[in-house]
Design a protein around this motif. Structure first.
Motif, short mmCIF file in Angstrom:
data_model
loop_
_atom_site.label_atom_id
_atom_site.label_comp_id
_atom_site.label_asym_id
_atom_site.label_seq_id
_atom_site.Cartn_x
_atom_site.Cartn_y
_atom_site.Cartn_z
N ILE A 17 0.84 -1.20 0.00
CA ILE A 17 0.00 0.00 0.00
C ILE A 17 0.87 1.26 0.00
O ILE A 17 0.57 2.24 -0.70
CB ILE A 17 -0.94 0.00 1.21
N LEU A 18 1.96 1.24 0.76
CA LEU A 18 2.85 2.41 0.82
C LEU A 18 3.51 2.69 -0.52
O LEU A 18 3.65 3.85 -0.93
CB LEU A 18 3.92 2.18 1.89
N LEU A 19 3.91 1.64 -1.23
CA LEU A 19 4.54 1.83 -2.54
C LEU A 19 3.55 2.43 -3.54
O LEU A 19 3.89 3.33 -4.31
CB LEU A 19 5.09 0.50 -3.05
N ILE A 20 2.33 1.91 -3.54
CA ILE A 20 1.30 2.45 -4.44
C ILE A 20 1.00 3.90 -4.09
O ILE A 20 0.87 4.77 -4.97
CB ILE A 20 0.03 1.60 -4.37
N THR A 21 0.91 4.19 -2.80
CA THR A 21 0.66 5.56 -2.35
C THR A 21 1.80 6.49 -2.75
O THR A 21 1.57 7.63 -3.17
CB THR A 21 0.49 5.60 -0.82
N ALA A 22 3.03 5.99 -2.67
CA ALA A 22 4.20 6.80 -3.07
C ALA A 22 4.14 7.11 -4.56
O ALA A 22 4.51 8.21 -4.98
CB ALA A 22 5.48 6.05 -2.73
N SER A 23 3.69 6.15 -5.37
CA SER A 23 3.58 6.40 -6.80
C SER A 23 2.55 7.48 -7.09
O SER A 23 2.79 8.40 -7.89
CB SER A 23 3.19 5.10 -7.52
N VAL A 24 1.40 7.40 -6.43
CA VAL A 24 0.37 8.43 -6.60
C VAL A 24 0.89 9.78 -6.11
O VAL A 24 0.68 10.83 -6.75
CB VAL A 24 -0.92 8.05 -5.84
N GLY A 25 1.61 9.77 -4.98
CA GLY A 25 2.17 11.02 -4.45
C GLY A 25 3.17 11.64 -5.40
O GLY A 25 3.22 12.87 -5.55
N LEU A 26 3.97 10.80 -6.07
CA LEU A 26 4.92 11.32 -7.05
C LEU A 26 4.18 11.98 -8.21
O LEU A 26 4.58 13.05 -8.69
CB LEU A 26 5.81 10.19 -7.56
N GLY A 27 3.10 11.35 -8.64
CA GLY A 27 2.31 11.95 -9.72
C GLY A 27 1.75 13.30 -9.33
O GLY A 27 1.75 14.24 -10.15
N ILE A 28 1.30 13.43 -8.11
CA ILE A 28 0.78 14.71 -7.63
C ILE A 28 1.90 15.75 -7.55
O ILE A 28 1.73 16.90 -7.95
CB ILE A 28 0.12 14.53 -6.25
N ALA A 29 3.06 15.32 -7.05
CA ALA A 29 4.19 16.24 -6.91
C ALA A 29 4.66 16.77 -8.26
O ALA A 29 5.09 17.93 -8.37
CB ALA A 29 5.34 15.55 -6.19
N LEU A 30 4.56 15.94 -9.30
CA LEU A 30 5.03 16.36 -10.62
C LEU A 30 4.22 17.51 -11.18
O LEU A 30 4.69 18.22 -12.08
CB LEU A 30 4.98 15.17 -11.58
N GLU A 31 3.02 17.69 -10.69
CA GLU A 31 2.18 18.78 -11.19
C GLU A 31 2.56 20.13 -10.60
O GLU A 31 2.08 21.17 -11.07
CB GLU A 31 0.72 18.47 -10.88
N ALA A 32 3.44 20.13 -9.60
CA ALA A 32 3.78 21.40 -8.95
C ALA A 32 5.27 21.60 -8.73
O ALA A 32 5.73 22.73 -8.59
CB ALA A 32 3.05 21.50 -7.60
N ASP A 33 6.04 20.51 -8.70
CA ASP A 33 7.46 20.60 -8.35
C ASP A 33 8.31 20.82 -9.61
O ASP A 33 8.51 19.91 -10.40
CB ASP A 33 7.90 19.31 -7.64
N THR A 34 8.81 22.03 -9.79
CA THR A 34 9.61 22.34 -10.97
C THR A 34 10.97 21.65 -10.94
O THR A 34 11.56 21.40 -11.99
CB THR A 34 9.83 23.85 -11.08
N HIS A 35 11.48 21.33 -9.75
CA HIS A 35 12.77 20.64 -9.66
C HIS A 35 12.69 19.26 -10.28
O HIS A 35 13.62 18.80 -10.96
CB HIS A 35 13.22 20.55 -8.20
N LEU A 36 11.57 18.55 -10.04
CA LEU A 36 11.39 17.24 -10.65
C LEU A 36 11.29 17.35 -12.17
O LEU A 36 11.83 16.51 -12.90
CB LEU A 36 10.14 16.56 -10.09
#
Length: 221
Positions: A17-36
């Motif tokens: 569950i944590l790995l799946i959640t981390a993947s979703v979190g990464l997708g969310i972060a990509l919409e706002a994090d210019t460094h990524l």
């Protein structure tokens, strides 16, 4: 992939569950994090600059093995045939369930984030860049291989396959680097989750010291 009937794997539920959640979190972060996004752009420029005949051949081979008719139909059927021939029925069911669940999770996330793919692709790809379906498929298969065949060589082969798949997906321009990371997270997470649920819903028989199988204990009032 022989089954290990000695140890329950229900403890994999939370990590999955944590790995799946981390993947979703990464997708969310990509919409706002210019460094990524900058990291993705730098990686894309560097990997595209290495293109050549040998790299093209390897990357295109991984493209076919990891997706399309070969990756989605031929490879799973070959694995299923081997498992059936060796009478690993439980492993076969878990493999099919994990593969289907991983593919479904990837498609849901692709439509959820609707990320555009990089430019200069040298392959034909479907809708959505995040996460990488090829890499998710590879991570699911690799995680199952390690779980059902806990050998050092299997672990090395699994990691090498996933890394090569991830690099090849960025090489052909089908994905950004973070797409492949998201694919690894969701693919491995789904594999752990399915294995844990299988052990929870249908506990495997245990073995006594003499090798004889005994039924799992029943819950009593």
């Amino acid at each position: 992939m022989p089954q290990d009937a000695r140890r329950p794997r229900t403890g994999l539920l939370v990590p999955g569950i944590l790995l799946i959640t981390a993947s979703v979190g990464l997708g969310i972060a990509l919409e706002a994090d210019t460094h990524l996004l900058e990291l993705d752009a730098r990686w894309a420029r560097g990997i595209v600059a290495t293109r050549g005949p040998v790299g093209d051949a390897i990357a295109l081979a991984f493209d076919r093995v990891g997706g399309g008719v070969i990756g989605i139909v031929v490879v799973p059927l070959l694995i299923a045939a081997v498992l059936l021939a060796r009478r690993h029925y439980r492993t076969l069911i878990v493999y099919l369930a994990a593969s289907l669940a991983s593919g479904l999770a990837v498609q849901v996330m692709k439509h959820l984030f609707a990320r555009e793919r990089p430019e200069h692709m040298i392959v034909i790809s479907d809708f959505g860049s995040f996460p990488s379906g090829h890499t998710a498929n590879a991570a699911t298969a690799a995680a199952l291989l390690v779980l059902f065949l806990p050998r050092a060589w299997a672990g090395v082969a699994a990691v090498a396959y996933v890394l090569l798949m991830a690099v090849c997906r960025t090489y052909v321009g089908a994905h950004w680097l973070t797409d492949t990371i998201g694919g690894v997270l969701v693919g491995a997470g789904v594999a752990l989750l399915v294995v844990a649920l299988a052990d929870r819903l249908a506990p495997r028989p245990r073995e006594n010291p003499g090798g004889e199988r005994i039924a799992p204990p029943r819950n009593t009032p």
